[in-house]
Design an enzyme around this catalytic site. Structure first.
Site, PDB file in Angstrom:
ATOM      1  CD1 TRP A 125      47.663 109.475  95.106  1.00  0.00           C
ATOM      2  CD2 TRP A 125      46.408 108.054  96.306  1.00  0.00           C
ATOM      3  NE1 TRP A 125      48.484 108.805  95.976  1.00  0.00           N
ATOM      4  CE2 TRP A 125      47.752 107.935  96.722  1.00  0.00           C
ATOM      5  CE3 TRP A 125      45.439 107.260  96.919  1.00  0.00           C
ATOM      6  CZ2 TRP A 125      48.159 107.059  97.721  1.00  0.00           C
ATOM      7  CZ3 TRP A 125      45.844 106.380  97.919  1.00  0.00           C
ATOM      8  CH2 TRP A 125      47.180 106.286  98.307  1.00  0.00           C
ATOM      9  CG  ASP A 198      43.117 113.789  97.123  1.00  0.00           C
ATOM     10  OD1 ASP A 198      43.921 114.391  97.843  1.00  0.00           O
ATOM     11  OD2 ASP A 198      43.203 112.567  96.867  1.00  0.00           O
ATOM     12  CE  LYS A 222      51.007 111.906 100.511  1.00  0.00           C
ATOM     13  NZ  LYS A 222      49.767 111.386  99.936  1.00  0.00           N
TER      14      LYS A 222
HETATM   15  C1  LIG Z   1      48.891 110.331  99.785  1.00  0.00           C
HETATM   16  C2  LIG Z   1      47.660 110.609  99.032  1.00  0.00           C
HETATM   17  C3  LIG Z   1      46.434 110.014  99.372  1.00  0.00           C
HETATM   18  C4  LIG Z   1      46.306 108.995 100.478  1.00  0.00           C
HETATM   19  O1  LIG Z   1      46.414 109.589 101.731  1.00  0.00           O
HETATM   20  P1  LIG Z   1      46.173 108.692 103.039  1.00  0.00           P
HETATM   21  O2  LIG Z   1      46.372 109.672 104.140  1.00  0.00           O
HETATM   22  O3  LIG Z   1      47.212 107.612 103.025  1.00  0.00           O
HETATM   23  O4  LIG Z   1      44.795 108.147 102.959  1.00  0.00           O
HETATM   24  C5  LIG Z   1      45.314 110.374  98.650  1.00  0.00           C
HETATM   25  N1  LIG Z   1      45.385 111.260  97.659  1.00  0.00           N
HETATM   26  C6  LIG Z   1      46.542 111.833  97.288  1.00  0.00           C
HETATM   27  C7  LIG Z   1      46.567 112.816  96.165  1.00  0.00           C
HETATM   28  C8  LIG Z   1      47.715 111.513  97.955  1.00  0.00           C
HETATM   29  O5  LIG Z   1      48.871 112.095  97.594  1.00  0.00           O
END
Ligand SMILES: *Cc1c(COP(=O)(O)O)cnc(C)c1O
Length: 387
Positions: A125, A198, A222
């Site tokens: 990511w 993030d 999540k």
């Molecule tokens: C799941 C995830 C993403 C992507 O999230 P989306 O909502 O599908 O864009 C980005 N960064 C991390 C660390 C993730 O776990």
């Protein structure tokens, strides 16, 4: 056939009773996202979908501008502030496009022309964030990359090499795909650079000191609820000084001014976050959640470590994630058998990401410790039978 029956889901023909199930009689859900929700949260969804707070309408059918949604939206923001102890000079926003879209929305709004942004590369990511930023024209400086080591760990502070004058330092607090996690945030260079995080897969899994950050983002699906919205927590002065030439719908300024609803917002996802925030508070808030998460992860890592090499953890010990635990078995056939047997035992969703293969066990806040104990037992049995 009645009209209601004609749109019902097809019945599941299998009468198989799995070895493990939750208190509510369902399978344990190890999916990485969308992911598990607490059973009491789903029950609340059911009631509120029928008749939200006695309004006579279900939450899915409410207008995003009526008084019930007004109340709910501000309540949700207050709950997020309370759970995260978010200071007053930070905005709590809900946006769309997922964490992925923040890869360009952040620099579009916040990066002054001609400035560099530093990125710490610890996972699929974070490397996606770098690629997207570059494609958007951002002068990216990669301050660390764990790629050549297959992302088995996060860097020590001494391994991070910042550029001279970055506007911000971007990092991914928990590496969902490789299963590593920062113990504490990196310290950006002391020239006014701020952290952009993030925190998609570990937000509110432990206390977080927002004063160390300029902006934190996390998709709701999540740890915060269901898919459709992205939580963005951003410091007010950054919004005040943000770039002006950004399309209205992508401006943080618009989101602040229009209270996260410049158009129809993903209102069920926002609602879901409100129920999850209440659930977190009922568990004792983030300190209690953090303690539980360590206990949960401890049960599974202990099973991995006790297997004498049958299960092969990916992450180095001091970088291990408490949210996503990744490992491999001796070969892909054995992995497939493990995943299939686990699934029919009621332990579902452990297939690794397509970038890595293998197995991944996601145990977000909502995941109960009983499921971790069930998995540990299952892993021991499977290793004895197949070792
Ligand atoms: C799941 C995830 C993403 C992507 O999230 P989306 O909502 O599908 O864009 C980005 N960064 C991390 C660390 C993730 O776990």
């Amino acid at each position: 056939m009645s009209p209601a029956a004609s749109i019902a889901q097809p019945a599941n023909a299998s009468a198989h009773v799995p070895r493990y199930h939750t208190a509510g009689g369902r399978a344990f859900n190890f999916n990485a996202g969308p992911s598990i929700l607490p059973e009491e949260v789903i029950r609340t969804f059911q009631e509120d979908m029928w008749n939200f707070r006695g309004s006579g309408l279900g939450i899915l059918e409410h207008s995003h501008r009526d008084k019930w949604f007004d109340e709910l939206l501000f309540e949700t923001i207050d709950l997020v502030r309370k759970v995260g102890s978010i200071p007053k000079n930070y905005h709590v926003l809900f946006m769309t496009g997922g964490s992925s879209s923040q890869n360009f929305i952040v620099p579009y709004n916040l990066l002054p022309k001609g400035r560099t942004a530093d990125y710490i590369d610890t996972d699929f990511w974070s490397s996606r964030s770098i690629d997207d930023a570059r494609q958007f024209g951002v002068p990216v400086h990669v301050a660390f990359t764990g790629k050549s080591e297959k992302y088995t760990r996060v860097p020590a502070p001494s391994e991070i090499t910042f550029s001279d004058n970055p506007a911000y330092v971007h990092f991914t607090s928990n590496n969902t795909i490789y299963g590593t996690q920062f113990r504490s945030e990196p310290t950006p260079p002391s020239n006014g650079a701020y952290l952009v995080c993030d925190a998609c897969s570990d937000i509110f899994s432990r206390p977080i000191d927002f004063t160390k950050y300029g902006l934190v983002y996390a998709s709701v699906q999540k740890n915060l609820g269901i898919t459709g919205a992205t939580l963005v927590v951003v410091r007010d002065d950054l919004v005040q000084n943000s770039n002006a030439d950004v399309p209205r719908m992508l401006q943080y300024r618009t989101m602040v001014k229009e209270e996260s609803r410049p158009n129809t917002p993903p209102h069920f996802a926002i609602y879901s976050a409100s129920v999850m925030m209440r659930w977190i508070l009922a568990q004792g808030g983030l300190p209690a959640i953090e303690k539980r998460n360590h206990e949960k992860a401890g049960v599974i890592y202990a099973a991995l470590d006790a297997s004498g090499g049958f299960y092969r953890p990916h992450a180095e010990k001091n970088s291990r994630s408490v949210m996503n635990i990744t490992f491999r078995l001796a070969n892909e056939d054995l992995e497939t058998r493990f995943l299939n047997d686990a699934s029919s035992a009621g332990l579902m969703g452990m297939k690794g990401h397509r970038a890595t293969g293998g197995c991944r066990v996601s145990i977000y806040n909502a995941f109960p410790i009983e499921g971790c104990r069930a998995l540990a037992e299952f892993m021991g049995d499977f290793a004895r039978k197949n070792g």
